[in-house]
Design a protein around this motif. Structure first.
Motif, mmCIF file in Angstrom:
data_model
loop_
_atom_site.group_PDB
_atom_site.id
_atom_site.type_symbol
_atom_site.label_atom_id
_atom_site.label_comp_id
_atom_site.label_asym_id
_atom_site.label_seq_id
_atom_site.Cartn_x
_atom_site.Cartn_y
_atom_site.Cartn_z
ATOM 1 N N LYS A 140 0.853 -1.207 0.000
ATOM 2 C CA LYS A 140 0.000 0.000 0.000
ATOM 3 C C LYS A 140 0.879 1.245 0.000
ATOM 4 O O LYS A 140 0.644 2.178 -0.783
ATOM 5 N N ARG A 178 0.311 14.517 12.855
ATOM 6 C CA ARG A 178 0.703 14.287 11.456
ATOM 7 C C ARG A 178 0.916 15.601 10.692
ATOM 8 O O ARG A 178 0.318 15.865 9.666
ATOM 9 N N ARG A 201 0.110 6.361 19.465
ATOM 10 C CA ARG A 201 -0.151 5.113 18.734
ATOM 11 C C ARG A 201 -0.334 3.929 19.691
ATOM 12 O O ARG A 201 0.093 2.817 19.384
ATOM 13 N N GLY A 244 6.788 10.550 4.033
ATOM 14 C CA GLY A 244 5.977 11.356 3.104
ATOM 15 C C GLY A 244 6.721 12.562 2.596
ATOM 16 O O GLY A 244 6.650 12.894 1.403
ATOM 17 N N GLU A 266 3.121 10.004 18.177
ATOM 18 C CA GLU A 266 2.943 10.380 19.594
ATOM 19 C C GLU A 266 1.721 9.755 20.237
ATOM 20 O O GLU A 266 1.558 9.784 21.436
ATOM 21 N N HIS A 294 7.388 18.776 4.585
ATOM 22 C CA HIS A 294 7.060 18.825 3.152
ATOM 23 C C HIS A 294 7.138 20.289 2.686
ATOM 24 O O HIS A 294 7.767 20.609 1.682
ATOM 25 N N ARG A 320 -3.966 0.030 11.755
ATOM 26 C CA ARG A 320 -3.049 -0.942 12.361
ATOM 27 C C ARG A 320 -3.484 -1.328 13.773
ATOM 28 O O ARG A 320 -3.225 -2.453 14.210
HETATM 29 C C1 EPZ Z 1 4.096 6.876 6.251
HETATM 30 O O1 EPZ Z 1 3.329 7.915 6.848
HETATM 31 C C2 EPZ Z 1 3.162 5.684 6.140
HETATM 32 N N1 EPZ Z 1 2.040 6.005 5.284
HETATM 33 C C3 EPZ Z 1 2.653 5.296 7.525
HETATM 34 O O2 EPZ Z 1 1.842 4.134 7.385
HETATM 35 C C4 EPZ Z 1 3.867 4.943 8.396
HETATM 36 O O3 EPZ Z 1 3.424 4.637 9.706
HETATM 37 C C5 EPZ Z 1 4.823 6.138 8.437
HETATM 38 O O4 EPZ Z 1 5.206 6.510 7.089
HETATM 39 C C6 EPZ Z 1 6.093 5.819 9.213
HETATM 40 O O5 EPZ Z 1 6.755 4.740 8.639
HETATM 41 C C7 EPZ Z 1 2.217 5.987 3.932
HETATM 42 O O6 EPZ Z 1 3.303 5.716 3.438
HETATM 43 C C8 EPZ Z 1 1.026 6.302 3.093
HETATM 44 P P1 EPZ Z 1 6.230 10.198 8.375
HETATM 45 P P2 EPZ Z 1 3.933 9.430 6.884
HETATM 46 O O7 EPZ Z 1 6.139 11.455 7.604
HETATM 47 O O8 EPZ Z 1 4.667 9.703 5.643
HETATM 48 C C9 EPZ Z 1 6.450 13.454 11.791
HETATM 49 C C10 EPZ Z 1 -0.095 2.828 7.645
HETATM 50 O O9 EPZ Z 1 -0.700 2.365 8.607
HETATM 51 N N2 EPZ Z 1 6.406 14.438 10.687
HETATM 52 O O10 EPZ Z 1 7.450 9.348 8.241
HETATM 53 O O11 EPZ Z 1 2.840 10.337 7.280
HETATM 54 C C11 EPZ Z 1 5.117 12.759 11.974
HETATM 55 O O12 EPZ Z 1 4.270 13.526 12.786
HETATM 56 C C12 EPZ Z 1 0.440 4.247 7.719
HETATM 57 O O13 EPZ Z 1 0.127 2.224 6.561
HETATM 58 C C13 EPZ Z 1 6.578 15.780 10.988
HETATM 59 O O14 EPZ Z 1 6.752 16.160 12.149
HETATM 60 O O15 EPZ Z 1 4.971 9.281 8.098
HETATM 61 C C14 EPZ Z 1 5.498 11.455 12.621
HETATM 62 O O16 EPZ Z 1 5.622 11.658 14.016
HETATM 63 C C15 EPZ Z 1 0.217 4.879 9.091
HETATM 64 N N3 EPZ Z 1 6.521 16.694 9.983
HETATM 65 C C16 EPZ Z 1 6.870 11.149 12.020
HETATM 66 O O17 EPZ Z 1 7.337 12.375 11.452
HETATM 67 C C17 EPZ Z 1 6.319 16.323 8.681
HETATM 68 O O18 EPZ Z 1 6.290 17.205 7.803
HETATM 69 C C18 EPZ Z 1 6.826 10.104 10.927
HETATM 70 O O19 EPZ Z 1 5.975 10.570 9.917
HETATM 71 C C19 EPZ Z 1 6.145 14.950 8.401
HETATM 72 C C20 EPZ Z 1 6.205 14.033 9.411
#
Ligand code: EPZ
Length: 431
Positions: free
Chosen positions: A22, A121, A330, A164, A328, A126, A370
């Motif tokens: 996914k 989130r 989960r 992301g 934070e 980005h 999850r």
């Molecule tokens: C991706 O989410 C996945 N989703 C998530 O899977 C996964 O849990 C996550 O990566 C971590 O591996 C997809 O790929 C669609 P992050 P993403 O940006 O990109 C903080 C599932 O169940 N952060 O790595 O949103 C954020 O708050 C989903 O399949 C910032 O502070 O994760 C978090 O605490 C759930 N500022 C940490 O980084 C930002 O601009 C990780 O987020 C971006 C993120």
């Protein structure tokens, strides 16, 4: 409202095949907006989130058609209409269209995705990256907008290896003027799969899978064919379910390299694990041994398997400490696991699971994808009937979970029920 009814405990046994990932399919579908032409995407999983992303990119000009276990995407021009708020709120990964829109049209405007059950989130990383590449970023009326006549290369250091943000900035950079360097980039396999897809479109991307990704912008990108990598989280969920039920299961369509942290933990817990070319076979001969776990960005133990892991540890022969370092909030599944008899104490991002000798069935509620998976795993381990309500969360990330578990011998059924609690109250009331 759908719920999943499980009558346990049942040791899972047999073969199961993991689908396409996914979390690779979603950024790759967004990235298809970057190419002028047709992309044939294979091994795209049939999931709610994929359907939502298809709706989002269709609204932006992509023409989609089904194909054998995949999707054909044709893009000529891309418009910069604002994706509907209900789609973005339904699936945060919609934010991944910002990079392609900015690169193709010079303007990206989407409703702010907002938070979700597992955390705030934010998307600050980005936006900071888009700004570094020359975009003007503004927030107004619950929407975020980025504008740039043409993006230019930049050196971007991510405060956190956000998956992301890394993906969005890679997609913005492939058509920018000059070179972009992303440091402290996420290293997940899904990042590498996106880079492989971008390279097949004609992009110039190097270093994906390492902390430093270098992208040199090109003039235009063309269509290509791509097969999405297997879903390591789906595969890990089935392995954990097999472990928790003292089963004997082989999971096929796996990239073993992507499962190292999970396999290491399973072995620590006493599972016998054989790793093949494209499969993992697990036999759990006895009671789970306790273990301590910290989730980390890849190659650490994935946060997306923390809930199923916690479920398994509730029956361990001792106490385990689980630390969630990525999100934070989960641990929503913990209080539901306690309804099944689990003994868990939480303090912020740390949960202490005191293993007990059995769980009993009850009605529990999935708060997110999850967490729901963790509750299903616990239901397979519990004595009696467990109903996992709000099962629609599971449809976002698992294709036919109940069906695949039934094939492994579980007594499980999915029930579409408009008013679950009325029906259940009626039955209780009549008792
Ligand atoms: C991706 O989410 C996945 N989703 C998530 O899977 C996964 O849990 C996550 O990566 C971590 O591996 C997809 O790929 C669609 P992050 P993403 O940006 O990109 C903080 C599932 O169940 N952060 O790595 O949103 C954020 O708050 C989903 O399949 C910032 O502070 O994760 C978090 O605490 C759930 N500022 C940490 O980084 C930002 O601009 C990780 O987020 C971006 C993120």
């Amino acid at each position: 409202m759908a719920f999943i009814r499980i009558n346990g405990p049942t040791p899972l046994s047999g073969q199961v095949v993991a689908g396409g990932a996914k979390n690779a399919a979603l950024p790759i579908l967004a990235a298809s907006l970057l190419a002028r032409g047709t992309c044939h995407l294979s091994s795209v999983p049939r999931l709610e989130d994929v359907a939502t992303m298809c709706q989002v990119i269709e609204g932006l000009g992509a023409r989609l058609a089904g194909m054998e276990r995949g999707i054909k995407v044709t893009v000529d021009d891309v418009n910069d209409r604002v994706p509907p708020e209900e789609l973005v709120r339904k699936m945060r990964a919609s934010v991944l269209v910002m990079g392609p829109l900015l690169a193709r049209t010079g303007r990206a405007r989407i409703p702010l995705p907002g938070g979700c059950a597992i955390g705030a989130r934010p998307i600050d990383l980005h936006l900071k990256g888009f700004h570094a590449m020359g975009a003007q970023v503004s927030l107004a009326d619950g929407e975020v907008e980025a504008r740039a006549a043409r993006l230019h290369g930049a050196s971007i250091y991510l405060d956190y290896p956000s998956v992301g943000a890394t993906e969005n900035l890679m997609m913005a950079a492939v058509l920018a003027e000059g070179e972009t360097v992303i440091e402290d980039a996420a290293k997940e396999p899904e990042i590498v799969d996106l880079a492989t897809f971008l390279l097949s479109l004609g992009a110039d991307v190097h270093g994906a899978g390492t902390p430093v990704i270098r992208i040199r912008g090109v003039g235009e990108l063309h269509g290509a064919d791509h097969t999405v990598i297997p879903d390591r989280i789906e595969a890990g969920t089935y392995l954990l379910a097999a472990c928790g039920t003292q089963g004997d299961v082989s999971v096929h369509n796996v990239v073993p390299e992507h499962m190292k942290a999970v396999v290491a933990k399973l072995r620590e817990m006493g599972a016998e694990v054989q790793v093949g070319e494209r499969s993992v076979h697990l036999v759990m001969p006895g009671r789970v041994r306790p273990t301590d776990l910290k989730t980390f960005p890849y190659p650490g133990f994935p946060t997306d398997l923390q809930a199923p892991m916690m479920a398994v540890l509730t029956l361990a022969a001792g106490s385990s400490v689980v630390t969630e370092t990525v999100f934070e909030n989960r641990f929503m599944h913990a209080s539901e696991l306690m309804r099944l008899g689990a003994r868990i104490r939480m303090d912020g991002r740390v949960a202490i699971i005191e293993g007990t000798d059995h769980l009993w069935g009850a009605s529990v509620r999935a708060t997110d994808l999850r967490a729901g998976a963790g509750l299903v795993v616990a239901g397979l381990m519990a004595h009696g009937v467990t109903d996992v309500c709000d099962a629609h969360h599971l449809d976002r990330g698992y294709d036919d979970l109940a069906g695949k578990l039934r094939k492994l011998g579980a007594h499980v059924v999915r029930v579409e029920d408009d008013d679950y609690f009325a029906e259940r109250w009626e039955r209780i009331h009549l008792r």
